[in-house]
Write a protein that holds these residues in place. Sequence first.
Motif, PDB file in Angstrom:
ATOM      1  N   GLN A 164      -1.517  10.151 -12.524  1.00 40.35           N
ATOM      2  CA  GLN A 164      -0.287  11.480 -12.617  1.00 40.35           C
ATOM      3  C   GLN A 164       0.711  11.295 -13.776  1.00 40.35           C
ATOM      4  O   GLN A 164       1.188  12.238 -14.509  1.00 40.35           O
ATOM      5  N   ASP A 168      -1.000  13.422 -18.822  1.00 34.97           N
ATOM      6  CA  ASP A 168      -0.928  14.236 -19.854  1.00 34.97           C
ATOM      7  C   ASP A 168      -0.514  13.743 -21.053  1.00 34.97           C
ATOM      8  O   ASP A 168      -0.333  14.934 -22.303  1.00 34.97           O
ATOM      9  N   HIS A 201     -12.427  14.999 -14.606  1.00 34.43           N
ATOM     10  CA  HIS A 201     -11.395  15.963 -14.234  1.00 34.43           C
ATOM     11  C   HIS A 201     -10.730  16.329 -13.309  1.00 34.43           C
ATOM     12  O   HIS A 201     -10.846  17.267 -13.119  1.00 34.43           O
ATOM     13  N   GLY A 203      -7.837  15.819 -11.442  1.00 41.36           N
ATOM     14  CA  GLY A 203      -6.745  16.027 -10.942  1.00 41.36           C
ATOM     15  C   GLY A 203      -5.838  16.942 -11.856  1.00 41.36           C
ATOM     16  O   GLY A 203      -7.416  17.948 -12.785  1.00 41.36           O
ATOM     17  N   LYS A 204      -5.480  17.728 -12.006  1.00 42.30           N
ATOM     18  CA  LYS A 204      -4.297  18.851 -12.713  1.00 42.30           C
ATOM     19  C   LYS A 204      -3.900  18.173 -13.787  1.00 42.30           C
ATOM     20  O   LYS A 204      -2.835  19.230 -14.709  1.00 42.30           O
ATOM     21  N   ASN A 205      -4.122  16.807 -14.179  1.00 39.18           N
ATOM     22  CA  ASN A 205      -2.841  16.250 -15.278  1.00 39.18           C
ATOM     23  C   ASN A 205      -4.281  17.336 -16.524  1.00 39.18           C
ATOM     24  O   ASN A 205      -4.810  17.357 -17.086  1.00 39.18           O
TER      25      ASN A 205
END
Length: 335
Positions: A164, A168, A201, A203-205
């Motif tokens: 996390q 990004d 994918h 996750g939210k990154n």
Amino acid sequence: MNRTKPIRWGVIGLGWFGEVHADNLAEMPDIELTALCTRRPERVAEIADRLGVENRYTDYHQLLADPNVDVVSVTTHINDHRQIAIDALRAGKHVLLEKPMAPTVADCDEIVKAAEEASGLFMVGHICRFDSRVALAKEAIEQGRIGTIISMHARRNLSTAIGQLVLDDISALMGDGIHDADLMLWFSEAKVQTVYAQEVHPGKNKYPDGGWSIARLDNGAVAVVESVWHLPESTPYAIDARLEVIGTEGALYINCGEAGLQIHDAAGVKIPDTMYWPRPFGQYAGVLQEELRYFANCVQTGEAPTRITPGESRAAVAWMAAATKSAESGSVIAF
């Protein structure tokens, strides 16, 4: 260069790993941490105050114009690597660029061209090549102890908490899978012919949390890279990294996840880093120090680095860039 004078070193980029570079350099004999640079004034002041560094910059061009800097570590975001590395080389500095060299092969080619034309030395920081376990494995392969390599598989997995913080900026495959892509090409001395990959994918990154890539090499071997940054936050080890190499006459196994130390306390079980940049009794040691010492020695002797060449670093980027393209398209990518 006169061996009696310390090597004057600057660091461009003071994120987490840039700070690790600066901390290690500040403790090394024959090296003077001379200058620090990041775009955030409060961040450069924080690190420079702590380490006692006088020359502080928020514009890397100003650091490159500083005649009191011989060498720079470039530890910025991967998307900034190309221009900063090229500018540093053209400024006559010796450049240690953190891996991956750049996000694309085209960017790598521009850096390699600048390095070929530069007066300073250039190396990409593939830290795993300086791990004694990896070096001994390479030596055993070169001695013919496992015969001809036919299969390799590596996993390099991290907790979702780390993912996390990083996802990004870079994908798991490009960020960590590139370590094992590089080692497999180094071990086999082969080139990639085809690449197929799949990413996940959850996750939210911005970038995928994990992926697998399979490559067919031009010596006939199959090589699989696994990198997933979605292990439970309760994972006790800093990294779960293992590499298997199977040859026609034997096999070898490298376990970089087992650090040799477990600490059981009220918070649970933790396996701290004992290899890469540990700090026992308040003094840094480990593989990063070996990498920095190696490049410093190259600067002192004027001999170009051979442990990792720009072409080899480019090849690892090419594999992982092809893996990203394959995962997006669902197609096998041919080189």
